[in-house]
Scaffold this active site. Structure first.
Site, short mmCIF file in Angstrom:
data_model
loop_
_atom_site.label_atom_id
_atom_site.label_comp_id
_atom_site.label_asym_id
_atom_site.label_seq_id
_atom_site.Cartn_x
_atom_site.Cartn_y
_atom_site.Cartn_z
N VAL A 72 0.81 -1.22 0.00
CA VAL A 72 0.00 0.00 0.00
C VAL A 72 0.85 1.27 0.00
CG1 VAL A 72 -1.99 -1.09 1.13
CG2 VAL A 72 -0.25 0.06 2.54
N SER A 151 -7.43 3.84 15.18
CA SER A 151 -7.15 3.02 16.37
C SER A 151 -7.53 3.79 17.63
CB SER A 151 -5.65 2.70 16.43
OG SER A 151 -5.31 2.13 17.68
N TYR A 164 2.88 5.54 15.74
CA TYR A 164 1.67 4.79 15.36
C TYR A 164 0.42 5.64 15.64
CZ TYR A 164 -1.84 1.00 15.53
OH TYR A 164 -2.95 0.21 15.32
N ALA A 165 0.36 6.21 16.83
CA ALA A 165 -0.82 7.01 17.20
C ALA A 165 -0.96 8.25 16.31
CB ALA A 165 -0.73 7.41 18.67
N LYS A 168 -2.57 7.17 13.17
CA LYS A 168 -3.99 6.84 13.34
C LYS A 168 -4.83 8.10 13.55
CE LYS A 168 -3.43 2.48 12.68
NZ LYS A 168 -3.90 1.91 11.41
N1 NAD Z 1 -5.06 -5.42 16.54
C1 NAD Z 1 -5.38 -4.34 17.20
O1 NAD Z 1 -5.46 -4.34 18.44
C2 NAD Z 1 -5.65 -3.06 16.45
C3 NAD Z 1 -6.20 -2.00 17.18
C4 NAD Z 1 -6.46 -0.82 16.52
C5 NAD Z 1 -6.20 -0.68 15.16
N2 NAD Z 1 -5.65 -1.73 14.49
C6 NAD Z 1 -5.38 -1.52 13.08
O2 NAD Z 1 -6.10 -2.48 12.32
C7 NAD Z 1 -5.39 -2.75 11.11
C8 NAD Z 1 -5.20 -4.25 10.97
O3 NAD Z 1 -4.37 -4.67 12.04
P1 NAD Z 1 -4.33 -6.18 12.55
O4 NAD Z 1 -4.32 -6.12 14.03
O5 NAD Z 1 -5.33 -7.00 11.86
O6 NAD Z 1 -2.84 -6.54 12.12
P2 NAD Z 1 -2.22 -7.80 11.35
O7 NAD Z 1 -0.75 -7.63 11.52
O8 NAD Z 1 -2.86 -9.05 11.82
O9 NAD Z 1 -2.64 -7.52 9.85
C9 NAD Z 1 -2.08 -6.47 9.11
C10 NAD Z 1 -1.94 -6.92 7.67
O10 NAD Z 1 -1.44 -5.82 6.91
C11 NAD Z 1 -0.48 -6.33 6.00
N3 NAD Z 1 0.45 -5.28 5.59
C12 NAD Z 1 1.44 -4.72 6.31
N4 NAD Z 1 2.10 -3.82 5.58
C13 NAD Z 1 1.50 -3.80 4.36
C14 NAD Z 1 1.72 -3.08 3.17
N5 NAD Z 1 2.72 -2.19 3.08
N6 NAD Z 1 0.90 -3.29 2.12
C15 NAD Z 1 -0.09 -4.21 2.20
N7 NAD Z 1 -0.33 -4.94 3.29
C16 NAD Z 1 0.45 -4.73 4.36
C17 NAD Z 1 0.21 -7.45 6.77
O11 NAD Z 1 0.89 -8.34 5.90
C18 NAD Z 1 -0.95 -8.08 7.51
O12 NAD Z 1 -1.54 -9.12 6.76
C19 NAD Z 1 -4.09 -1.98 11.19
O13 NAD Z 1 -4.20 -0.78 10.47
C20 NAD Z 1 -3.94 -1.71 12.67
O14 NAD Z 1 -3.16 -0.57 12.92
C21 NAD Z 1 -5.38 -2.92 15.10
#
Ligand code: NAD
Length: 269
Positions: A72, A151, A164-165, A168
């Site tokens: 991305v 987030s 990160y924050a 977001k």
């Molecule tokens: N897990 C949590 O507690 C949480 C909380 C708040 C927000 N989020 C946000 O939710 C989203 C998903 O997070 P998650 O917890 O499912 O994480 P995850 O690590 O399980 O999944 C993230 C996915 O993004 C892919 N990815 C990373 N860099 C990429 C790139 N440059 N291009 C394409 N794909 C890429 C990874 O390969 C992975 O499959 C993220 O944006 C994260 O910041 C997660």
């Protein structure tokens, strides 16, 4: 709206949905939910084998999907995917910018490389996705719906994840700024701001390199999260996918520029 029609409005039959980060966690659950509700899911991830695995799971369940490799943070690749999907599928109705990474460390010592890396994926990557999807959607009679991953970290800052924050919080502003420009063309732009969800991202604290779980470490991480959350629970990817599906669907036809917070109540904004 009649009750039966209202329930049906949560479905996304016949729509084409691109989901970034679809190989894991929240992106995977979102792709499964959208496909389960009738959409064709274009499952995009930098790890193409995991994107393909999500697509295969959808197809095995009787749905429609394809897996694609996508970084991305590379604008030309994001634009090319959008154009290719339009050519192959006739349009893009839903685009979910879910892909994200985490970098951690004290604010005062954060290296510039780390900052650049997370900005490239978590902020510019969402920007590129919004632009690519938005340019297609404003030309479509049916408009479209864009959903961005913010987030709870933007609502309730924690130590050692400032960059990160910042990303977001930027996603929230991007969502609002874009929403005011494209609303008149029938394009809605919203965000989800999840609380702590067990995924690959959060599992890094307690999943050993061989894939097994260090249960003591897991409890050390998850226990305080639970105790500090009004609902006394952490989230599952499906809890966030439900919010994504709602925002994607016509049930949310009057929602734009908004942030939904499936977070167990850990932040109330
Ligand atoms: N897990 C949590 O507690 C949480 C909380 C708040 C927000 N989020 C946000 O939710 C989203 C998903 O997070 P998650 O917890 O499912 O994480 P995850 O690590 O399980 O999944 C993230 C996915 O993004 C892919 N990815 C990373 N860099 C990429 C790139 N440059 N291009 C394409 N794909 C890429 C990874 O390969 C992975 O499959 C993220 O944006 C994260 O910041 C997660």
């Amino acid at each position: 709206m009649q009750a039966t029609t209202l329930i049906e409005s949560f479905r996304v039959d016949g729509k084409v949905a691109v989901v970034t980060g679809a190989g894991s966690g929240i992106g995977k659950a979102s792709a499964l939910a959208l496909a389960g509700a009738g959409a064709t899911a274009i499952c995009a991830d930098i790890q193409d084998d995991t994107a393909q695995a999500t697509a295969d799971e959808i197809v095995a369940n009787g749905g429609s999907a394809e897996g694609v490799a996508l970084d991305v943070s590379v604008r030309t690749d994001v634009d090319a995917l959008a154009q290719r999907v339009v050519t192959d599928r006739g349009g893009i109705h839903i685009w979910c910018n879910i892909a994200g990474i985490m970098v951690e460390g004290p604010f005062l010592e954060a290296p510039e490389d780390d900052l650049d890396r997370i900005l490239a994926v978590n902020l510019k990557g969402v920007f590129f996705g919004c632009q690519a999807a938005g340019r297609v959607m404003v030309t479509q009679a049916e408009g479209g719906s864009i959903i961005n991953a913010s987030s709870a970290a933007a609502d309730a800052p924690s130590p050692d994840i400032a960059s990160y924050a910042i990303c977001k919080a930027g996603v929230v502003q991007m969502t609002k700024s874009m929403a005011v420009e494209v609303g008149k063309k029938g394009v809605r732009v919203n965000a989800v701001a999840p609380g702590f969800v067990l995924t690959g991202m959060t599992g890094r604290y307690f999943v050993r390199p061989d894939g097994t779980i260090d249960e003591a470490m897991q409890e050390a991480v998850v226990g305080p999260m639970r105790r500090h959350t009004p609902l006394r629970s952490i989230g599952e990817p499906e809890d966030i996918a439900a919010a994504v599906l709602y925002l994607a669907s016509d049930a949310a036809r009057f929602m734009t520029g908004q942030v939904l917070r499936p977070n167990g109540g850990v932040a109330m904004v």
